[in-house]
Design a protein around this motif. Structure first.
Motif, PDB file in Angstrom:
ATOM      1  N   PHE A  59     -41.471  23.253  23.617  1.00 16.80           N
ATOM      2  CA  PHE A  59     -42.850  23.634  22.896  1.00 16.80           C
ATOM      3  C   PHE A  59     -43.332  22.330  22.330  1.00 16.80           C
ATOM      4  O   PHE A  59     -42.779  21.739  21.600  1.00 16.80           O
ATOM      5  N   LYS A  60     -44.499  21.930  22.741  1.00 15.36           N
ATOM      6  CA  LYS A  60     -44.999  20.741  22.289  1.00 15.36           C
ATOM      7  C   LYS A  60     -45.692  20.448  20.899  1.00 15.36           C
ATOM      8  O   LYS A  60     -46.619  21.674  20.657  1.00 15.36           O
ATOM      9  N   ASP A  67     -43.997  37.115  21.270  1.00 13.55           N
ATOM     10  CA  ASP A  67     -44.528  37.233  22.614  1.00 13.55           C
ATOM     11  C   ASP A  67     -44.518  35.848  23.426  1.00 13.55           C
ATOM     12  O   ASP A  67     -43.683  36.025  24.471  1.00 13.55           O
ATOM     13  N   GLU A  68     -44.797  34.929  22.682  1.00 15.36           N
ATOM     14  CA  GLU A  68     -44.833  33.623  23.411  1.00 15.36           C
ATOM     15  C   GLU A  68     -43.252  33.243  23.763  1.00 15.36           C
ATOM     16  O   GLU A  68     -43.124  32.740  24.825  1.00 15.36           O
ATOM     17  N   PHE A  69     -42.515  33.424  22.677  1.00 17.78           N
ATOM     18  CA  PHE A  69     -41.181  32.467  22.798  1.00 17.78           C
ATOM     19  C   PHE A  69     -40.486  33.360  23.965  1.00 17.78           C
ATOM     20  O   PHE A  69     -39.882  32.614  24.891  1.00 17.78           O
ATOM     21  N   PRO A  70     -40.276  34.670  23.952  1.00 11.25           N
ATOM     22  CA  PRO A  70     -39.543  35.297  24.787  1.00 11.25           C
ATOM     23  C   PRO A  70     -40.207  35.189  26.565  1.00 11.25           C
ATOM     24  O   PRO A  70     -39.685  34.937  27.243  1.00 11.25           O
ATOM     25  N   GLY A  82     -42.776  15.493  17.195  1.00  8.47           N
ATOM     26  CA  GLY A  82     -43.323  16.939  16.799  1.00  8.47           C
ATOM     27  C   GLY A  82     -42.913  18.027  18.010  1.00  8.47           C
ATOM     28  O   GLY A  82     -43.111  19.205  17.742  1.00  8.47           O
ATOM     29  N   ASP A  83     -42.139  17.584  18.959  1.00  6.82           N
ATOM     30  CA  ASP A  83     -41.737  18.665  19.964  1.00  6.82           C
ATOM     31  C   ASP A  83     -40.435  19.347  19.465  1.00  6.82           C
ATOM     32  O   ASP A  83     -39.638  18.866  18.985  1.00  6.82           O
ATOM     33  N   ALA A 122     -29.841  26.778  20.331  1.00  8.48           N
ATOM     34  CA  ALA A 122     -30.211  26.036  19.479  1.00  8.48           C
ATOM     35  C   ALA A 122     -31.557  25.536  19.762  1.00  8.48           C
ATOM     36  O   ALA A 122     -32.323  25.523  20.869  1.00  8.48           O
ATOM     37  N   PHE A 123     -32.461  25.093  18.819  1.00 10.37           N
ATOM     38  CA  PHE A 123     -33.802  24.155  19.054  1.00 10.37           C
ATOM     39  C   PHE A 123     -33.352  22.760  18.813  1.00 10.37           C
ATOM     40  O   PHE A 123     -32.813  22.469  17.666  1.00 10.37           O
TER      41      PHE A 123
END
Length: 428
Positions: free
Chosen positions: A29-30, A14-17, A212-213, A163-164
């Motif tokens: 994403f914090k 849900d959140e990611f897409p 942390g982000d 990538a992240f």
């Protein structure tokens, strides 16, 4: 409140897409990566392992590169790998002195092979990604960027895989991105941009990465990172190689070679006849064209089985290796294999798989930490495999299971703790 770690299934579905426009645009994403999973010290510990391997003359796949400004300085690498250890907590001054430069960049590839803690910590993230989004059939790796550089050494450039970028600080990293279309419109092409590109920054989307982000960076998005203070980031690229590349590099060559290899008494291995000069080259070309046609026809018949076998092997290799790509000289794996003593595997011993690696059993084969070993499915039953993956497991007095665990230990994927009690026969 810190988001859950690892990300929940609903994050990926849900959140990611939703935040990334169907996984096509960058989003920051914090605060999702806890220090227990990854930290600057863990990255520098990995670099220290590379230095120890270099001193010992040990071949490893992880490698470091040194940059000053945008110049790759291979001439500095030996000094960086051999200089005395840096004082506790003073890596920056040490690096500045060794490199002879105020601002520097250290890039490390395949960091997961020299840092068990990062392989495990970020492997947790990777496992949730695989469950919630999907599996990149090439696996993933960890690429570290440590320094106080004013701009990424590669200039403004594009990546060819999703990538992240996870950030650990202590300084803030300023990251700028442009869509492929926008970048080409602004610069007139798709080549990387070096030197003075400050004019371009005002046209990019700006992200301020704090410890942390994690920034999602889709493929084919142009980007550059800048910072004023020393900081450490680790990228997690997801290798989804084109299907055609897999066929071209890994499947079809093996099929063709199997069809065109033979001894001197076979059609394909026997010497070709002398070519008649009076008839020219045409008969030779016709003979080879006929062999090529018959070979390709036979390859077509074998292709389905060959693809199935290759993908099954790749699937179990990647998943059992915790999602990390397989490399030829994994230092952490080699050290785990060397530390394993099969004589410690006795009834009553506690066996635990090493995170993030998994045990997969299919037919007569078991996969652990990317390695394949023979297995008896009557011994490594689904229940026992599940128990080992959930671990730790106390070994019962079962000679067959003890023998199986000794074989698995040779992969470097598990640890054994000496028994504290004497166990009875396993009723199972």
């Amino acid at each position: 409140m810190r988001p859950p770690w690892p990300p929940s299934p609903s994050f990926w579905t849900d959140e990611f897409p939703a935040r990334t426009n169907g996984r096509t645009t960058p989003f920051l994403f914090k605060g999702i990566v806890p220090t227990s999973a990854a930290s600057p010290d863990a990255v520098l510990d990995g670099f220290a392992a590379i230095r120890r391997a270099h001193a010992a003359g040990t071949e490893i796949s992880a490698h470091a590169r040194v940059y000053v400004d945008e110049d790759r300085r291979d001439d500095l690498l030996d000094a960086v790998l051999t200089a005395p250890d840096w004082p506790n907590g003073d890596f920056v001054s040490w690096m500045q002195e060794v490199a002879g430069a105020e601002r520097f960049s250290l890039v490390i590839n395949n960091l997961e092979t020299v840092s068990p803690s990062l392989a495990a910590g970020l492997g947790t993230f990777l496992a949730s990604l695989f469950d919630g989004w999907g599996v990149p059939m090439g696996g993933a790796e960890l690429v570290a960027f440590a320094g106080n550089y004013s701009g990424t050494a590669f200039g403004v450039h594009e990546g060819y895989e999703d990538a992240f970028l996870t950030h650990y600080g202590p300084g803030v990293k300023h990251f700028y991105t442009w869509s492929n279309e926008e970048y080409q419109k602004l610069t007139g092409g798709s080549d990387p941009l070096y030197g003075n590109y400050l004019w371009l920054l005002e046209h990019g989307e700006h992200f301020a990465l704090e410890p942390g982000d994690a920034l999602f960076l889709p493929r084919r998005v142009f980007h550059v990172g800048r910072q004023d203070e020393f900081s450490v980031s680790v990228a997690v690229p997801l290798y989804t190689f084109p299907d055609a590349t897999v066929l071209r590099q890994a499947v079809l060559p093996d099929v063709i070679e199997s069809l065109l290899t033979g001894g001197p008494d076979t059609e394909v291995g026997g010497p070709s006849p002398m070519a008649n000069r009076s008839t020219g080259s045409a008969p030779v070309a016709e003979r080879l064209a006929d062999l090529a046609a018959r070979t390709l026809a036979a390859a077509t018949q074998r292709a389905g089985v060959a693809v199935e076998q290759h993908i099954r092997q790749r699937w179990h290799t990647v998943l059992s290796n915790g999602g990390w790509e397989m490399v030829s000289a994994d230092l952490a794996r080699a050290e785990a294999v060397a530390a394993f003593d099969p004589e410690h595997v006795v009834p009553g011993a506690e066996v635990a798989l090493t995170a993030p690696y998994r045990l997969l059993v299919t037919g007569q084969q078991a996969f652990l930490r990317g390695f394949e070993v023979a297995a008896n499915p009557a011994v490594l039953t689904p229940d026992r495999v599940a128990a080992l993956n959930a671990g730790p497991l106390l070994l019962p007095a079962d000679d067959d299971l003890v023998a199986a665990v000794r074989v698995l230990g040779a992969t470097g994927g598990l640890t054994v703790t000496a028994p504290t009690t004497t166990l009875q026969e396993d009723p199972a």
